[in-house]
Design an enzyme around this catalytic site. Sequence first.
Site, PDB file in Angstrom:
ATOM      1  N   CYS A   2      61.848  31.915 -51.681  1.00  0.00           N
ATOM      2  CA  CYS A   2      63.164  32.519 -51.547  1.00  0.00           C
ATOM      3  C   CYS A   2      63.117  33.647 -50.514  1.00  0.00           C
ATOM      4  O   CYS A   2      62.121  34.339 -50.367  1.00  0.00           O
ATOM      5  CB  CYS A   2      63.721  33.106 -52.844  1.00  0.00           C
ATOM      6  SG  CYS A   2      63.867  31.892 -54.154  1.00  0.00           S
ATOM      7  N   ARG A  27      61.239  30.130 -46.146  1.00  0.00           N
ATOM      8  CA  ARG A  27      60.808  30.540 -47.483  1.00  0.00           C
ATOM      9  C   ARG A  27      61.451  29.716 -48.596  1.00  0.00           C
ATOM     10  O   ARG A  27      61.120  29.878 -49.773  1.00  0.00           O
ATOM     11  CB  ARG A  27      61.149  32.022 -47.717  1.00  0.00           C
ATOM     12  CG  ARG A  27      60.586  32.955 -46.672  1.00  0.00           C
ATOM     13  CD  ARG A  27      60.986  34.389 -46.956  1.00  0.00           C
ATOM     14  NE  ARG A  27      60.421  34.823 -48.213  1.00  0.00           N
ATOM     15  CZ  ARG A  27      59.208  35.336 -48.352  1.00  0.00           C
ATOM     16  NH1 ARG A  27      58.456  35.511 -47.285  1.00  0.00           N
ATOM     17  NH2 ARG A  27      58.758  35.684 -49.524  1.00  0.00           N
ATOM     18  N   TRP A  73      64.388  28.763 -53.057  1.00  0.00           N
ATOM     19  CA  TRP A  73      63.471  27.687 -53.413  1.00  0.00           C
ATOM     20  C   TRP A  73      63.505  27.648 -54.937  1.00  0.00           C
ATOM     21  O   TRP A  73      63.075  28.576 -55.602  1.00  0.00           O
ATOM     22  CB  TRP A  73      62.054  27.977 -52.907  1.00  0.00           C
ATOM     23  CG  TRP A  73      61.130  26.824 -53.104  1.00  0.00           C
ATOM     24  CD1 TRP A  73      60.970  25.760 -52.270  1.00  0.00           C
ATOM     25  CD2 TRP A  73      60.227  26.623 -54.204  1.00  0.00           C
ATOM     26  NE1 TRP A  73      60.039  24.891 -52.781  1.00  0.00           N
ATOM     27  CE2 TRP A  73      59.563  25.390 -53.965  1.00  0.00           C
ATOM     28  CE3 TRP A  73      59.920  27.340 -55.359  1.00  0.00           C
ATOM     29  CZ2 TRP A  73      58.618  24.867 -54.839  1.00  0.00           C
ATOM     30  CZ3 TRP A  73      58.975  26.828 -56.220  1.00  0.00           C
ATOM     31  CH2 TRP A  73      58.335  25.605 -55.958  1.00  0.00           C
ATOM     32  N   ASN A  99      64.112  37.395 -55.334  1.00  0.00           N
ATOM     33  CA  ASN A  99      63.002  36.528 -54.955  1.00  0.00           C
ATOM     34  C   ASN A  99      61.864  36.816 -55.926  1.00  0.00           C
ATOM     35  O   ASN A  99      61.397  37.952 -56.000  1.00  0.00           O
ATOM     36  CB  ASN A  99      62.563  36.837 -53.512  1.00  0.00           C
ATOM     37  CG  ASN A  99      61.225  36.199 -53.180  1.00  0.00           C
ATOM     38  OD1 ASN A  99      60.852  35.179 -53.751  1.00  0.00           O
ATOM     39  ND2 ASN A  99      60.501  36.799 -52.248  1.00  0.00           N
ATOM     40  N   GLY A 100      61.446  35.807 -56.674  1.00  0.00           N
ATOM     41  CA  GLY A 100      60.356  35.997 -57.632  1.00  0.00           C
ATOM     42  C   GLY A 100      60.628  35.201 -58.887  1.00  0.00           C
ATOM     43  O   GLY A 100      61.534  34.357 -58.913  1.00  0.00           O
ATOM     44  N   GLU A 470      42.360  18.090 -44.804  1.00  0.00           N
ATOM     45  CA  GLU A 470      43.502  18.761 -44.178  1.00  0.00           C
ATOM     46  C   GLU A 470      44.445  17.737 -43.540  1.00  0.00           C
ATOM     47  O   GLU A 470      45.676  17.864 -43.632  1.00  0.00           O
ATOM     48  CB  GLU A 470      42.993  19.792 -43.154  1.00  0.00           C
ATOM     49  CG  GLU A 470      44.050  20.500 -42.340  1.00  0.00           C
ATOM     50  CD  GLU A 470      45.102  21.237 -43.172  1.00  0.00           C
ATOM     51  OE1 GLU A 470      44.943  21.376 -44.393  1.00  0.00           O
ATOM     52  OE2 GLU A 470      46.112  21.653 -42.582  1.00  0.00           O
ATOM     53  N   LYS A 474      48.399  17.276 -44.512  1.00  0.00           N
ATOM     54  CA  LYS A 474      49.449  17.356 -43.494  1.00  0.00           C
ATOM     55  C   LYS A 474      50.327  16.105 -43.529  1.00  0.00           C
ATOM     56  O   LYS A 474      51.539  16.177 -43.477  1.00  0.00           O
ATOM     57  CB  LYS A 474      48.762  17.483 -42.138  1.00  0.00           C
ATOM     58  CG  LYS A 474      49.274  18.401 -41.161  1.00  0.00           C
ATOM     59  CD  LYS A 474      49.078  19.879 -41.284  1.00  0.00           C
ATOM     60  CE  LYS A 474      49.409  20.516 -42.593  1.00  0.00           C
ATOM     61  NZ  LYS A 474      48.830  21.837 -42.737  1.00  0.00           N
ATOM     62  N   GLU A 477      52.543  15.993 -46.643  1.00  0.00           N
ATOM     63  CA  GLU A 477      53.485  17.117 -46.656  1.00  0.00           C
ATOM     64  C   GLU A 477      54.720  16.862 -45.783  1.00  0.00           C
ATOM     65  O   GLU A 477      55.840  17.156 -46.193  1.00  0.00           O
ATOM     66  CB  GLU A 477      52.726  18.350 -46.140  1.00  0.00           C
ATOM     67  CG  GLU A 477      53.426  19.659 -46.287  1.00  0.00           C
ATOM     68  CD  GLU A 477      52.558  20.812 -45.795  1.00  0.00           C
ATOM     69  OE1 GLU A 477      51.598  20.585 -45.033  1.00  0.00           O
ATOM     70  OE2 GLU A 477      52.873  21.951 -46.163  1.00  0.00           O
ATOM     71  N   HIS A 493      32.553   3.676 -54.403  1.00  0.00           N
ATOM     72  CA  HIS A 493      32.401   4.060 -55.813  1.00  0.00           C
ATOM     73  C   HIS A 493      33.737   3.976 -56.558  1.00  0.00           C
ATOM     74  O   HIS A 493      33.870   4.557 -57.631  1.00  0.00           O
ATOM     75  CB  HIS A 493      31.809   5.470 -55.913  1.00  0.00           C
ATOM     76  CG  HIS A 493      30.415   5.543 -55.365  1.00  0.00           C
ATOM     77  ND1 HIS A 493      29.331   4.990 -55.989  1.00  0.00           N
ATOM     78  CD2 HIS A 493      29.951   6.061 -54.207  1.00  0.00           C
ATOM     79  CE1 HIS A 493      28.249   5.183 -55.263  1.00  0.00           C
ATOM     80  NE2 HIS A 493      28.600   5.829 -54.164  1.00  0.00           N
ATOM     81  N   LYS A 588      57.417  27.971 -47.336  1.00  0.00           N
ATOM     82  CA  LYS A 588      56.280  28.464 -46.566  1.00  0.00           C
ATOM     83  C   LYS A 588      55.361  29.366 -47.383  1.00  0.00           C
ATOM     84  O   LYS A 588      54.168  29.144 -47.444  1.00  0.00           O
ATOM     85  CB  LYS A 588      56.802  29.222 -45.342  1.00  0.00           C
ATOM     86  CG  LYS A 588      55.725  29.767 -44.440  1.00  0.00           C
ATOM     87  CD  LYS A 588      55.106  28.664 -43.652  1.00  0.00           C
ATOM     88  CE  LYS A 588      53.985  29.151 -42.764  1.00  0.00           C
ATOM     89  NZ  LYS A 588      53.112  28.020 -42.388  1.00  0.00           N
TER      90      LYS A 588
HETATM   91  O1  M6R Z   1      49.975  31.505 -47.095  1.00  0.00           O
HETATM   92  P1  M6R Z   1      48.809  30.775 -47.673  1.00  0.00           P
HETATM   93  O2  M6R Z   1      47.785  30.410 -46.643  1.00  0.00           O
HETATM   94  O3  M6R Z   1      48.179  31.496 -48.821  1.00  0.00           O
HETATM   95  O4  M6R Z   1      49.413  29.419 -48.211  1.00  0.00           O
HETATM   96  C1  M6R Z   1      48.608  28.485 -48.861  1.00  0.00           C
HETATM   97  C2  M6R Z   1      49.288  27.156 -48.964  1.00  0.00           C
HETATM   98  O5  M6R Z   1      50.481  27.257 -49.675  1.00  0.00           O
HETATM   99  C3  M6R Z   1      49.602  26.574 -47.580  1.00  0.00           C
HETATM  100  O6  M6R Z   1      48.455  26.468 -46.807  1.00  0.00           O
HETATM  101  C4  M6R Z   1      50.225  25.167 -47.733  1.00  0.00           C
HETATM  102  O7  M6R Z   1      49.286  24.299 -48.254  1.00  0.00           O
HETATM  103  C5  M6R Z   1      50.738  24.698 -46.376  1.00  0.00           C
HETATM  104  N1  M6R Z   1      52.129  24.390 -46.468  1.00  0.00           N
HETATM  105  C6  M6R Z   1      50.049  23.478 -45.888  1.00  0.00           C
HETATM  106  O8  M6R Z   1      50.527  23.064 -44.652  1.00  0.00           O
END
Ligand code: M6R
Length: 593
Positions: A2, A27, A73, A99-100, A470, A474, A477, A493, A588
């Site tokens: 948020c 956010r 969010w 926000n929270g 990673e 990606k 996501e 396995h 984010k």
């Molecule tokens: O801000 P942070 O690096 O602590 O965030 C961690 C994860 O939320 C962040 O890396 C998330 O996995 C990304 N959206 C991946 O692209």
Amino acid sequence: MCGIVGTIGEKALRTYLIEGLRSLEYRGYDSAGTSFLSNGEVTTYRLPGRVSDLDQLVPTSIEANAGIGHTRWATHGEPNFSNAHPHQSNKGWFTLVHNGVINNFRFLKRKLEQKGMTFASDTDTEVIVNLMEFHYLQGLTPLRAIKKTIEKLEGSYALAILFKEEPNRIYFAKLHSPLVIGKGEKTHYLASDYLPMLAYAQTFYIVTDYQYGYIEAQHIIVKHLDKNEEIPIRFHTTDLTIEDIGLNGYPHYMLKEIEEAPEVIQRLSYNYFDGNQFLFDDVLLEKIHQADQLIFLACGTSYHAALVGRRYFEEIGKTCRVYVASEFAYYPEVKGQKPLFIVISQSGETADLIRCVQLIKQRGNALLTITNTKGSSLDRASDFSLLLYAGMEIAVASTKAYIAQVGLLAILRAALIHNNDVMTDLVGVIQAMKSVIDSRQDIETMAQAIMHAPSAFFLGRGLDYDVALEASLKLKEITYIHSEALPGGELKHGPIALIAKNVPVIAFISDPITAAAIRSNLEEVRARGANIFTISNLALAKDEDNFITPNVKVYLSPLVKVIVAQYLSYYAALHLQRDIDKPRNLAKSVTVE
Ligand code: M6R
């Protein structure tokens, strides 16, 4: 998650709120809303949807003394009209954005219901605003009612609050969710980060936990929950500029941020090496030497960077552990007498990490944070802090932050063993990155070949496995294609049962030690009809490879291979017409547990 904004005394109030929310959409973007306060009247506009929809809804002619806004969010309750912020108290005295997450909201809600208050949403936020009104109607001033309310809240909050009869004031309060105040000419601003305020405010103040108070056009009061007196505040400037946060001609932030990778390594290099020597605090280096255990904590992409870091530090003889923060928070396991915790986070605001940091503090252990956000909660909580200097990362999918995290860990390792070669090795990485960027069209072709598959598999061994993890994150996501990452040897396995005709299997091959082994794993899936894609490097290349990166030192290969993985997801998402910078269900900075 948020984003919140607020301002008082600003002539272009509507523009600040709407454009500010637009810049905070990274956010959260499930719903959006604003409230305007003028002559004892609060007018609220809110809706499920994006800030662009809100922009259509709010009359361009609107004028007011004060205004607040929110982009959401969803945590409590689905993204619909009644759960959208701002929320107002039963009798309309208070209106606020939050926000929270309030952990004890059910208990508080029950109490308020017993007193006859009613609720129109499923949110925890509505409890806060009604509790304020409840205390106010008991005879407290608005400020005291706010104080009494936040004393009862468990969880996290950044709040911007309008009180109906005070059109020249916006109250605020903060705990574990970020809040910054900006000071302009005869105006003050509130926002979840600097971005909304860059075009308006010259100096800033980062509100810290347990602080609350109010802003007026030319006046600001900050108090601490445990102290009576006002807190003297010192405003600071920021290096961020409007140019830093623009798209600069790119169609998406993600693409811009992928292509900033060479700059990111360059900036890291001059921030941590002066041409002769490394620029780390000697006390920190000594602390790492002395530590009998390095415990890395991170989430998501940052966790994947930590996995690479573990290999770096183990290689120089340190005992290391790496934990996903949300697991460590509930199952902390610390062996050894002198652990050093290394918390890695792009945003510096990730709730799972903040929870871990509370544990670390309780234990009295030393903490190094590696973040991209100066002044963030994690940066401030640390004994030692290293900044990533990656520049603002706006796309939800993290790209350049990973580059900076791995790059910084490589430089830190080199500093510990006094080996300056890393700086030359990184020059090679920059050249290799540029060559990958120049050949991105070949990766786009690969992306088009995998984008219609319901599921994809990424393989690697050693560092290539870390990259595969990673790459898989990606892909899922931003394209919503299901994917898994596997160490090449694990296929047989069990997971090989999922390999059928045309299932894409994408392998990273960077290490001569495991190149032959991973290629033989690929033969196993080829025999079962998989659609194979190989991303190797010049030294290990075969004719059939789909993409060949220039050679770099093996330990730095994730910095180059990951760019191929980032492009692969980007182009697949582009051709699938996904919302690349704002993928569904995500935000984010993950400021809730
Ligand atoms: O801000 P942070 O690096 O602590 O965030 C961690 C994860 O939320 C962040 O890396 C998330 O996995 C990304 N959206 C991946 O692209």
